[in-house]
Design a protein around this motif. Structure first.
Motif, PDB file in Angstrom:
ATOM      1  N   LYS A   8       1.345   2.706 -14.041  1.00  0.00           N
ATOM      2  CA  LYS A   8       0.107   2.051 -14.466  1.00  0.00           C
ATOM      3  C   LYS A   8       0.168   0.545 -14.183  1.00  0.00           C
ATOM      4  O   LYS A   8      -0.833  -0.070 -13.814  1.00  0.00           O
ATOM      5  CB  LYS A   8      -0.160   2.303 -15.950  1.00  0.00           C
ATOM      6  N   THR A   9       1.339  -0.046 -14.355  1.00  0.00           N
ATOM      7  CA  THR A   9       1.504  -1.462 -14.017  1.00  0.00           C
ATOM      8  C   THR A   9       1.284  -1.675 -12.521  1.00  0.00           C
ATOM      9  O   THR A   9       0.552  -2.581 -12.111  1.00  0.00           O
ATOM     10  CB  THR A   9       2.902  -1.954 -14.429  1.00  0.00           C
ATOM     11  N   VAL A  10       1.899  -0.833 -11.704  1.00  0.00           N
ATOM     12  CA  VAL A  10       1.722  -0.954 -10.253  1.00  0.00           C
ATOM     13  C   VAL A  10       0.257  -0.728  -9.893  1.00  0.00           C
ATOM     14  O   VAL A  10      -0.320  -1.467  -9.078  1.00  0.00           O
ATOM     15  CB  VAL A  10       2.654   0.018  -9.499  1.00  0.00           C
ATOM     16  N   ARG A  11      -0.379   0.266 -10.505  1.00  0.00           N
ATOM     17  CA  ARG A  11      -1.803   0.509 -10.241  1.00  0.00           C
ATOM     18  C   ARG A  11      -2.633  -0.723 -10.580  1.00  0.00           C
ATOM     19  O   ARG A  11      -3.538  -1.106  -9.829  1.00  0.00           O
ATOM     20  CB  ARG A  11      -2.310   1.707 -11.038  1.00  0.00           C
ATOM     21  N   SER A  12      -2.325  -1.388 -11.691  1.00  0.00           N
ATOM     22  CA  SER A  12      -3.052  -2.598 -12.073  1.00  0.00           C
ATOM     23  C   SER A  12      -2.915  -3.679 -11.010  1.00  0.00           C
ATOM     24  O   SER A  12      -3.871  -4.395 -10.717  1.00  0.00           O
ATOM     25  CB  SER A  12      -2.534  -3.124 -13.413  1.00  0.00           C
ATOM     26  N   CYS A  13      -1.739  -3.769 -10.411  1.00  0.00           N
ATOM     27  CA  CYS A  13      -1.516  -4.763  -9.353  1.00  0.00           C
ATOM     28  C   CYS A  13      -2.237  -4.377  -8.066  1.00  0.00           C
ATOM     29  O   CYS A  13      -2.780  -5.236  -7.368  1.00  0.00           O
ATOM     30  CB  CYS A  13      -0.025  -4.926  -9.091  1.00  0.00           C
ATOM     31  N   VAL A  14      -2.250  -3.100  -7.754  1.00  0.00           N
ATOM     32  CA  VAL A  14      -2.949  -2.615  -6.555  1.00  0.00           C
ATOM     33  C   VAL A  14      -4.452  -2.810  -6.708  1.00  0.00           C
ATOM     34  O   VAL A  14      -5.139  -3.227  -5.773  1.00  0.00           O
ATOM     35  CB  VAL A  14      -2.604  -1.131  -6.288  1.00  0.00           C
ATOM     36  N   GLU A  15      -4.987  -2.541  -7.891  1.00  0.00           N
ATOM     37  CA  GLU A  15      -6.421  -2.659  -8.135  1.00  0.00           C
ATOM     38  C   GLU A  15      -6.879  -4.101  -8.275  1.00  0.00           C
ATOM     39  O   GLU A  15      -8.048  -4.404  -8.038  1.00  0.00           O
ATOM     40  CB  GLU A  15      -6.803  -1.878  -9.395  1.00  0.00           C
ATOM     41  N   ASN A  16      -5.984  -4.997  -8.677  1.00  0.00           N
ATOM     42  CA  ASN A  16      -6.330  -6.407  -8.901  1.00  0.00           C
ATOM     43  C   ASN A  16      -5.320  -7.314  -8.205  1.00  0.00           C
ATOM     44  O   ASN A  16      -4.664  -8.127  -8.847  1.00  0.00           O
ATOM     45  CB  ASN A  16      -6.349  -6.713 -10.404  1.00  0.00           C
ATOM     46  N   PRO A  17      -5.200  -7.197  -6.881  1.00  0.00           N
ATOM     47  CA  PRO A  17      -4.167  -7.970  -6.184  1.00  0.00           C
ATOM     48  C   PRO A  17      -4.536  -9.454  -6.100  1.00  0.00           C
ATOM     49  O   PRO A  17      -5.709  -9.810  -6.213  1.00  0.00           O
ATOM     50  CB  PRO A  17      -4.152  -7.352  -4.787  1.00  0.00           C
ATOM     51  N   PRO A  18      -3.545 -10.289  -5.895  1.00  0.00           N
ATOM     52  CA  PRO A  18      -3.862 -11.702  -5.636  1.00  0.00           C
ATOM     53  C   PRO A  18      -4.536 -11.811  -4.278  1.00  0.00           C
ATOM     54  O   PRO A  18      -4.370 -10.950  -3.418  1.00  0.00           O
ATOM     55  CB  PRO A  18      -2.490 -12.381  -5.637  1.00  0.00           C
ATOM     56  N   PHE A  43       2.027   5.438  -4.855  1.00  0.00           N
ATOM     57  CA  PHE A  43       1.875   4.204  -4.073  1.00  0.00           C
ATOM     58  C   PHE A  43       3.005   4.104  -3.048  1.00  0.00           C
ATOM     59  O   PHE A  43       3.960   3.341  -3.226  1.00  0.00           O
ATOM     60  CB  PHE A  43       1.887   2.979  -4.999  1.00  0.00           C
ATOM     61  N   PRO A  44       2.915   4.864  -1.969  1.00  0.00           N
ATOM     62  CA  PRO A  44       4.022   4.930  -1.006  1.00  0.00           C
ATOM     63  C   PRO A  44       4.307   3.623  -0.269  1.00  0.00           C
ATOM     64  O   PRO A  44       5.365   3.492   0.340  1.00  0.00           O
ATOM     65  CB  PRO A  44       3.587   6.032  -0.039  1.00  0.00           C
ATOM     66  N   THR A  45       3.410   2.638  -0.343  1.00  0.00           N
ATOM     67  CA  THR A  45       3.659   1.373   0.359  1.00  0.00           C
ATOM     68  C   THR A  45       4.457   0.374  -0.474  1.00  0.00           C
ATOM     69  O   THR A  45       4.812  -0.692   0.012  1.00  0.00           O
ATOM     70  CB  THR A  45       2.331   0.721   0.776  1.00  0.00           C
ATOM     71  N   VAL A  46       4.758   0.734  -1.726  1.00  0.00           N
ATOM     72  CA  VAL A  46       5.567  -0.145  -2.574  1.00  0.00           C
ATOM     73  C   VAL A  46       6.980  -0.234  -2.010  1.00  0.00           C
ATOM     74  O   VAL A  46       7.556   0.761  -1.568  1.00  0.00           O
ATOM     75  CB  VAL A  46       5.595   0.397  -4.023  1.00  0.00           C
ATOM     76  N   ASN A  47       7.520  -1.439  -2.008  1.00  0.00           N
ATOM     77  CA  ASN A  47       8.910  -1.631  -1.597  1.00  0.00           C
ATOM     78  C   ASN A  47       9.810  -1.354  -2.797  1.00  0.00           C
ATOM     79  O   ASN A  47       9.627  -1.941  -3.861  1.00  0.00           O
ATOM     80  CB  ASN A  47       9.145  -3.062  -1.111  1.00  0.00           C
TER      81      ASN A  47
END
Length: 147
Positions: A8-18, A43-47
């Motif tokens: 959910k944290t990663v999703r929040s970053c993907v949905e609201n990126p800088p 999110f397969p593009t996450v490092n």
């Protein structure tokens, strides 16, 4: 071991990126709950960078920084919900000082079940009294300015 809070944290970053180019790096500190596998599935593009044994929060941040390619680093724990525009504001604040500053945002209490930040329970810092183990958020006017 953040469970569903991590994706959910990663999703929040993907949905609201800088604004601009950015990357998301997840450092796994030897978790055992399959939360990282779920992040990669969604999110397969996450490092992903993995520790083979627990090293703690400071070392996790150092590892993330070592693998980052950007000029501005934003560190989030695995249970954060950045609001729309929050990551862009953090990056812009760092840029405004020529990159020679650490920026700490006002942090709201997150209800992990509803995934909503509190509008009223917030602080700019966090205090732990080592003698009494009392903890509380600290508001900006009570913090000392350094530098």
């Amino acid at each position: 071991n953040e469970g569903k809070r991590l994706w959910k944290t990663v999703r929040s970053c993907v949905e609201n990126p800088p604004e601009g180019e950015h990357e998301i790096i997840v450092v796994d500190d030897a978790s055992e709950d399959n939360s990282v596998a779920e992040v990669l599935r969604r999110f397969p593009t996450v490092n992903l960078v993995c520790h083979d044994h627990r090293r703690g929060a400071s070392q996790v941040r150092n590892t993330g920084a070592d693998h980052a390619r950007g000029e501005v680093l934003v560190f989030l724990d695995g249970h954060c919900h950045p609001e729309p525009g929050a990551l862009t504001r953090l990056v812009n604040d760092v840029d405004a000082f020529g990159g020679r500053v650490l920026v700490a945002p006002r942090i709201a209490v997150l209800d992990a079940d509803t995934w909503q930040n509190s509008a009223t329970t917030c602080g700019n810092g966090y205090e732990l009294d080592l003698l009494t183990q009392q903890e509380r958020y600290v508001q900006l006017p009570t913090l000392r300015r350094r530098g």
